[in-house]
Design a protein around this motif. Sequence first.
Motif, PDB file in Angstrom:
ATOM      1  N   VAL A 189     -46.766 -40.486  16.220  1.00  0.00           N
ATOM      2  CA  VAL A 189     -47.161 -39.085  16.089  1.00  0.00           C
ATOM      3  C   VAL A 189     -46.130 -38.157  16.729  1.00  0.00           C
ATOM      4  O   VAL A 189     -45.867 -37.066  16.213  1.00  0.00           O
ATOM      5  N   GLU A 190     -45.528 -38.595  17.829  1.00  0.00           N
ATOM      6  CA  GLU A 190     -44.526 -37.758  18.500  1.00  0.00           C
ATOM      7  C   GLU A 190     -43.301 -37.541  17.613  1.00  0.00           C
ATOM      8  O   GLU A 190     -42.788 -36.422  17.491  1.00  0.00           O
ATOM      9  N   LYS A 191     -42.840 -38.609  16.981  1.00  0.00           N
ATOM     10  CA  LYS A 191     -41.698 -38.482  16.058  1.00  0.00           C
ATOM     11  C   LYS A 191     -42.066 -37.603  14.872  1.00  0.00           C
ATOM     12  O   LYS A 191     -41.249 -36.826  14.375  1.00  0.00           O
ATOM     13  N   TYR A 192     -43.303 -37.748  14.424  1.00  0.00           N
ATOM     14  CA  TYR A 192     -43.782 -36.946  13.304  1.00  0.00           C
ATOM     15  C   TYR A 192     -43.738 -35.463  13.658  1.00  0.00           C
ATOM     16  O   TYR A 192     -43.230 -34.637  12.888  1.00  0.00           O
ATOM     17  N   ALA A 193     -44.239 -35.126  14.825  1.00  0.00           N
ATOM     18  CA  ALA A 193     -44.242 -33.731  15.261  1.00  0.00           C
ATOM     19  C   ALA A 193     -42.817 -33.188  15.377  1.00  0.00           C
ATOM     20  O   ALA A 193     -42.543 -32.034  15.022  1.00  0.00           O
ATOM     21  N   ALA A 194     -41.906 -34.040  15.846  1.00  0.00           N
ATOM     22  CA  ALA A 194     -40.511 -33.616  16.033  1.00  0.00           C
ATOM     23  C   ALA A 194     -39.830 -33.284  14.709  1.00  0.00           C
ATOM     24  O   ALA A 194     -38.858 -32.528  14.679  1.00  0.00           O
TER      25      ALA A 194
END
Length: 347
Positions: A125-130
């Motif tokens: 999810v963190e990579k997705y948000a980035a």
Amino acid sequence: MSNARTARFSRRGLLAAGGALGLGAVLTACGDDDAKDGGADTKGSAKSGPWTFKDDRGTTVKLDEAPRNIVAFTGVAAALYDYGIEVKGVFGPTTTKDGKADVQAGDMDVTKVTVLGNVWDQFNVEKYAALAPDVLISTMFDDAGTLWYVPEASKDKIAKLAPSVGISVFDRQLTGPLQRMWELAESLGADMTAAKVTDAKKRFEAASERLRKAAKAKPEIKVLVGSASPELFYVSGSNLSIDLEYFKALGVNFVEPTEEAKKATGGWFESLSWENVDKHKADVILMDDRSSAIQPADITEATWKQLPAVKAGQVIARSTEPILSYDKCVAPVEALAEAIEKAKKVS
């Protein structure tokens, strides 16, 4: 893809691990719990002005402009690539253990996309948000609007970061989802008049007519659809799966599991021990080509090797999760047509 021996699986997890579109590889683990170049001639460019698309959930996504930062299930991304639309990130089977492109990645250069998750229930999810996503796109294997390969545990967090689009591949013929992906690509700015695009559609139509004629000429040829795991062999029914429903409509004579056997999997498939792999008689066998399944050349079971269709060399690959571009759907149709044309009656 989740470990085949995980103690519990949702229905979605079962289908993903070994048998979306009618096959499975982890039934013993879950019981009955619910649980490169080659794109279009021209790169798609976002259209100017507002963007609107109504997906197969009936949800209409509206943006001020066509999305540029697209994140998609790997197979969807591969289809869009064929139409000249490139995505920023993907989730789902993208690379194999040796780092090569998974069969579901099609012609995409997998080194040029951010992989948010390569196996079932994995999504960073963190990579997705980035990535600052404008939209997330996936397929759906049920009528409840469940986005394929979006983890249940993090779906709410994911949904807050960008709107989503779902294309249904449940209980309909292949031509329906193909048309929907065409419409989606066109809305994103793809040039649907490009020669590679229009030629691919013509080739698909020609392949379909060839299959229709082959099935009509040899109605006695029985086709079994299978998938192999270390413990079990899975026989798919022809309902629910977009490719098999389409092939059946063209006249292909499929071997069907018993209704009782399919109940445990929601109607998708029947599981057999390797000792009972000869339960159904078939002249041609279509085998799951995904990396999650054991491929025919690697099956060592003696009972498999004794099957008449195997001994006759009448086993071909099946694109179990078809990449929804006309270009990628030509080969599976042609391969089945050729197999039926050349098949000898051995059952």
